[in-house]
Write a protein that holds these residues in place. Structure first.
Motif, mmCIF file in Angstrom:
data_model
loop_
_atom_site.group_PDB
_atom_site.id
_atom_site.type_symbol
_atom_site.label_atom_id
_atom_site.label_comp_id
_atom_site.label_asym_id
_atom_site.label_seq_id
_atom_site.Cartn_x
_atom_site.Cartn_y
_atom_site.Cartn_z
ATOM 1 N N HIS A 83 0.837 -1.201 0.000
ATOM 2 C CA HIS A 83 0.000 0.000 0.000
ATOM 3 C C HIS A 83 0.873 1.253 0.000
ATOM 4 O O HIS A 83 0.644 2.183 -0.784
ATOM 5 C CB HIS A 83 -0.933 0.001 1.206
ATOM 6 N N GLU A 84 1.874 1.275 0.865
ATOM 7 C CA GLU A 84 2.791 2.428 0.932
ATOM 8 C C GLU A 84 3.535 2.604 -0.394
ATOM 9 O O GLU A 84 3.687 3.714 -0.896
ATOM 10 C CB GLU A 84 3.782 2.216 2.083
ATOM 11 N N LEU A 85 3.997 1.500 -0.967
ATOM 12 C CA LEU A 85 4.734 1.552 -2.233
ATOM 13 C C LEU A 85 3.861 2.139 -3.342
ATOM 14 O O LEU A 85 4.283 3.039 -4.073
ATOM 15 C CB LEU A 85 5.220 0.153 -2.622
ATOM 16 N N HIS A 91 2.912 6.858 -6.356
ATOM 17 C CA HIS A 91 1.839 7.859 -6.465
ATOM 18 C C HIS A 91 0.664 7.340 -7.308
ATOM 19 O O HIS A 91 0.124 8.059 -8.144
ATOM 20 C CB HIS A 91 2.378 9.176 -7.025
ATOM 21 N N ALA A 92 0.281 6.109 -7.067
ATOM 22 C CA ALA A 92 -0.795 5.479 -7.835
ATOM 23 C C ALA A 92 -2.149 5.573 -7.140
ATOM 24 O O ALA A 92 -3.121 4.984 -7.609
ATOM 25 C CB ALA A 92 -0.450 4.012 -8.094
ATOM 26 N N GLN A 93 -2.225 6.320 -6.049
ATOM 27 C CA GLN A 93 -3.482 6.463 -5.332
ATOM 28 C C GLN A 93 -4.548 7.034 -6.255
ATOM 29 O O GLN A 93 -4.291 7.936 -7.051
ATOM 30 C CB GLN A 93 -3.284 7.360 -4.120
ATOM 31 N N ALA A 99 -7.538 2.456 -14.598
ATOM 32 C CA ALA A 99 -7.226 1.077 -14.976
ATOM 33 C C ALA A 99 -8.485 0.347 -15.425
ATOM 34 O O ALA A 99 -8.476 -0.360 -16.442
ATOM 35 C CB ALA A 99 -6.575 0.348 -13.804
ATOM 36 N N ILE A 100 -9.567 0.518 -14.690
ATOM 37 C CA ILE A 100 -10.830 -0.136 -15.052
ATOM 38 C C ILE A 100 -11.292 0.341 -16.421
ATOM 39 O O ILE A 100 -11.711 -0.463 -17.267
ATOM 40 C CB ILE A 100 -11.904 0.120 -13.973
ATOM 41 N N GLU A 101 -11.212 1.630 -16.667
ATOM 42 C CA GLU A 101 -11.607 2.184 -17.966
ATOM 43 C C GLU A 101 -10.772 1.573 -19.101
ATOM 44 O O GLU A 101 -11.315 1.193 -20.140
ATOM 45 C CB GLU A 101 -11.432 3.699 -17.951
ATOM 46 N N ALA A 102 -9.466 1.459 -18.911
ATOM 47 C CA ALA A 102 -8.589 0.898 -19.944
ATOM 48 C C ALA A 102 -8.907 -0.573 -20.194
ATOM 49 O O ALA A 102 -8.934 -1.025 -21.346
ATOM 50 C CB ALA A 102 -7.123 1.063 -19.541
ATOM 51 N N ILE A 103 -9.186 -1.323 -19.131
ATOM 52 C CA ILE A 103 -9.527 -2.746 -19.272
ATOM 53 C C ILE A 103 -10.853 -2.909 -20.007
ATOM 54 O O ILE A 103 -10.983 -3.748 -20.908
ATOM 55 C CB ILE A 103 -9.566 -3.417 -17.888
ATOM 56 N N LEU A 104 -11.838 -2.118 -19.643
ATOM 57 C CA LEU A 104 -13.140 -2.209 -20.310
ATOM 58 C C LEU A 104 -13.048 -1.809 -21.774
ATOM 59 O O LEU A 104 -13.668 -2.443 -22.640
ATOM 60 C CB LEU A 104 -14.163 -1.342 -19.574
ATOM 61 N N LYS A 105 -12.268 -0.793 -22.061
ATOM 62 C CA LYS A 105 -12.103 -0.348 -23.444
ATOM 63 C C LYS A 105 -11.419 -1.430 -24.279
ATOM 64 O O LYS A 105 -11.818 -1.692 -25.416
ATOM 65 C CB LYS A 105 -11.275 0.938 -23.486
ATOM 66 N N ALA A 106 -10.419 -2.077 -23.720
ATOM 67 C CA ALA A 106 -9.687 -3.125 -24.440
ATOM 68 C C ALA A 106 -10.441 -4.456 -24.439
ATOM 69 O O ALA A 106 -10.107 -5.353 -25.204
ATOM 70 C CB ALA A 106 -8.305 -3.324 -23.817
ATOM 71 N N GLU A 107 -11.429 -4.581 -23.560
ATOM 72 C CA GLU A 107 -12.189 -5.817 -23.375
ATOM 73 C C GLU A 107 -11.298 -6.989 -22.983
ATOM 74 O O GLU A 107 -11.598 -8.143 -23.273
ATOM 75 C CB GLU A 107 -13.020 -6.147 -24.629
ATOM 76 N N THR A 108 -10.188 -6.688 -22.303
ATOM 77 C CA THR A 108 -9.267 -7.700 -21.793
ATOM 78 C C THR A 108 -8.345 -7.062 -20.765
ATOM 79 O O THR A 108 -8.139 -5.845 -20.793
ATOM 80 C CB THR A 108 -8.414 -8.322 -22.917
#
Length: 117
Positions: A83-85, A91-93, A99-108
């Motif tokens: 979590h700290e990393l 800085h991925a908070q 990420a969800i948007e990219a996965i749904l757009k790619a459908e994979t």
């Protein structure tokens, strides 16, 4: 290293003391008695700090056979470190929606290569 209770920096690199030994944090990771066995075994096999990963296999049953509270603190140590990393170092908070948007757009989940060339 983190599951064992070894002190690490923000990137997961272990701290060594003046003698080149890992710094084991009290009340973190494996039980101190198991850690002592691991260190003794490593010394008997002339394992250096970078070779400690070789301890996972011979100590697997001992690691899993520890009391539940010890196993849970091992897992919690990794959870807290990751979590700290992710949030403080990378800085991925708050990036999950991206990420969800990219996965749904790619459908994979496989988004392909990050670069072309």
């Amino acid at each position: 290293m983190i599951t064992w209770g070894v002190k690490v920096n923000e990137y997961g690199n272990a701290y060594l003391d003046e003698q080149g030994e890992f710094v084991k944090l009290p009340d973190q990771g494996v039980a101190d008695s198991v850690w002592a066995e691991m260190v003794a075994y490593a010394k008997s096999k002339n394992l250096k700090a970078g070779d400690y990963k070789k301890l996972n296999l011979p100590f697997e049953n001992k690691l899993w056979g520890q009391p539940r509270e010890i196993r849970e603190r091992m897992v919690k140590g990794v959870e807290d470190f990751v979590h700290e990393l992710l949030t403080q170092v990378f800085h991925a908070q708050d990036t999950a929606p991206l990420a969800i948007e990219a996965i749904l757009k790619a459908e994979t989940f496989d988004l392909g290569p990050k670069a072309s060339g």
